[in-house]
Design a protein around this motif. Structure first.
Motif, PDB file in Angstrom:
ATOM      1  N   HIS A  40      47.608  51.708  47.369  1.00  0.00           N
ATOM      2  CA  HIS A  40      48.289  52.286  46.245  1.00  0.00           C
ATOM      3  C   HIS A  40      48.828  50.674  45.474  1.00  0.00           C
ATOM      4  CE1 HIS A  40      48.679  56.346  46.188  1.00  0.00           C
ATOM      5  NE2 HIS A  40      47.808  56.113  47.937  1.00  0.00           N
ATOM      6  N   SER A  56      49.905  55.188  34.280  1.00  0.00           N
ATOM      7  CA  SER A  56      49.223  55.182  35.854  1.00  0.00           C
ATOM      8  C   SER A  56      48.291  55.308  35.617  1.00  0.00           C
ATOM      9  CB  SER A  56      50.322  55.890  37.159  1.00  0.00           C
ATOM     10  OG  SER A  56      49.067  57.063  36.756  1.00  0.00           O
ATOM     11  N   ASP A  77      51.455  48.112  43.206  1.00  0.00           N
ATOM     12  CA  ASP A  77      52.278  47.781  41.628  1.00  0.00           C
ATOM     13  C   ASP A  77      51.847  46.375  41.219  1.00  0.00           C
ATOM     14  OD1 ASP A  77      55.332  48.838  41.124  1.00  0.00           O
ATOM     15  OD2 ASP A  77      55.046  46.436  40.546  1.00  0.00           O
ATOM     16  N   GLU A 106      52.583  51.882  38.157  1.00  0.00           N
ATOM     17  CA  GLU A 106      51.826  52.563  39.426  1.00  0.00           C
ATOM     18  C   GLU A 106      49.883  52.568  39.490  1.00  0.00           C
ATOM     19  OE1 GLU A 106      52.436  56.217  40.627  1.00  0.00           O
ATOM     20  OE2 GLU A 106      51.229  56.396  42.058  1.00  0.00           O
TER      21      GLU A 106
END
Ligand code: SF4
Length: 298
Positions: A220, A174, A222, A227
């Protein structure tokens, strides 16, 4: 003016500066100068301070940083051995390999400490500021890892997708993109309108939400199932605030530091902590909260 200390439930994060340097010269690094002269650096004194802070806040998070924590594995092991398993432990590193420390040594170290290390944060910037080990080492680590990337000044935005593709191929990866925290202010911490990084990330990935507190925030995203976080934090770790409930003005601590000499500081600017006063610290609920969540459509 001295104020009584307050911190979040569990205690302020303890950032430990290891007593040895890295081999890099990142332009945004504010720690480099401190390693120019190693006089007074002491692993013993650092360990004393780890024990002292563990006794005050036995459930706080520890972050080992530098310098380079992996530059001396035997000493690093001794320091980790001072941290009881009640704490979460994070390590900021470039994951260096050398004639003294091989990839296998690092993998073995993570195996040996897998029940203690919460996450290894590996610096990999788009501009090559650090000497990098092979990406294949990342998936061999026996503990979770995250890639940290500072998007500094005029970063090459056209390189974002190739950069994401590089780590998209690494199982378990991530990425946390970071704003240059020396440029973060209370005014721009949550500013979306003028934030170029936020706009660039929204163009290439799906925005999924925001969390944050007085001190820091995380947007945040995607990217094809990987992530991504865009993290911003203020360049200090103390907020002075009056509590309307009791009328007392407190110094609210988010991070405390153990310097290379073992000295304990309450902020990044050289403020030495009054440790006996911290033994009487008042706790408040952690103000980190989900501020926005975007549900996936379709
Ligand atoms: S690798 Fe870390 S400690 Fe070393 S120069 Fe870069 S930011 Fe500073």
């Amino acid at each position: 003016m001295k104020y009584p200390y307050k911190t979040r439930e569990g205690g302020a994060t303890v950032t430990v500066f290891v007593p040895y340097d890295c081999g890099n010269r990142c332009p945004f690094c504010i720690n480099k100068e401190e390693y120019a002269c190693l006089d007074g650096f002491s692993a013993e004194k650092i360990m004393e301070s780890i024990r002292r802070l563990d006794a005050i806040t036995p459930y706080c998070d520890f972050v080992f940083t530098g310098g380079e924590p992996f530059a001396n594995l035997p000493v690093f092991q001794q320091m980790l051995d001072c941290v009881p398993k009640t704490h979460k432990v994070y390590i900021n590193t470039t994951l260096p390999v050398s004639k003294i420390t091989s990839e296998d040594d690092i993998v073995e170290f993570t195996r040996r400490n897998r029940d203690k290390i919460t996450c290894i944060n590996v610096s990999r910037h788009m501009q090559h500021y650090v000497v990098e080990s092979n990406d294949g080492l990342l998936s061999r680590l026996a503990v979770p890892f995250r890639i940290n990337c500072v998007l500094y000044k005029d970063y090459p935005a056209e390189q974002l997708v190739p950069y994401l593709e590089r780590f998209y191929k690494v199982p378990g990866a991530s990425i946390q993109f970071r704003f240059d925290y020396t440029a973060t202010t209370p005014e721009n911490l949550y500013d979306r309108e003028h934030d170029k990084i936020l706009a660039d990330l929204k163009k290439i990935s799906r925005y999924t939400g925001l969390d944050g507190c007085r001190m820091r925030c995380g947007f945040h995203f995607d990217y094809k199932g990987m992530e991504l976080t865009y993290h911003k934090t203020l360049p200090y770790s103390t907020i002075i605030e009056k509590d309307p409930a009791d009328g007392v003005t407190y110094a609210i601590l988010y991070d405390v530091l153990i310097k290379q000499t073992g000295e304990i500081h309450s902020d990044w600017d050289g403020t030495v902590m009054d440790v006996p006063a911290y033994e009487k610290v008042v706790f408040e609920p952690y103000d980190l909260a989900v501020l926005e969540r975007v549900e996936k459509v379709g």
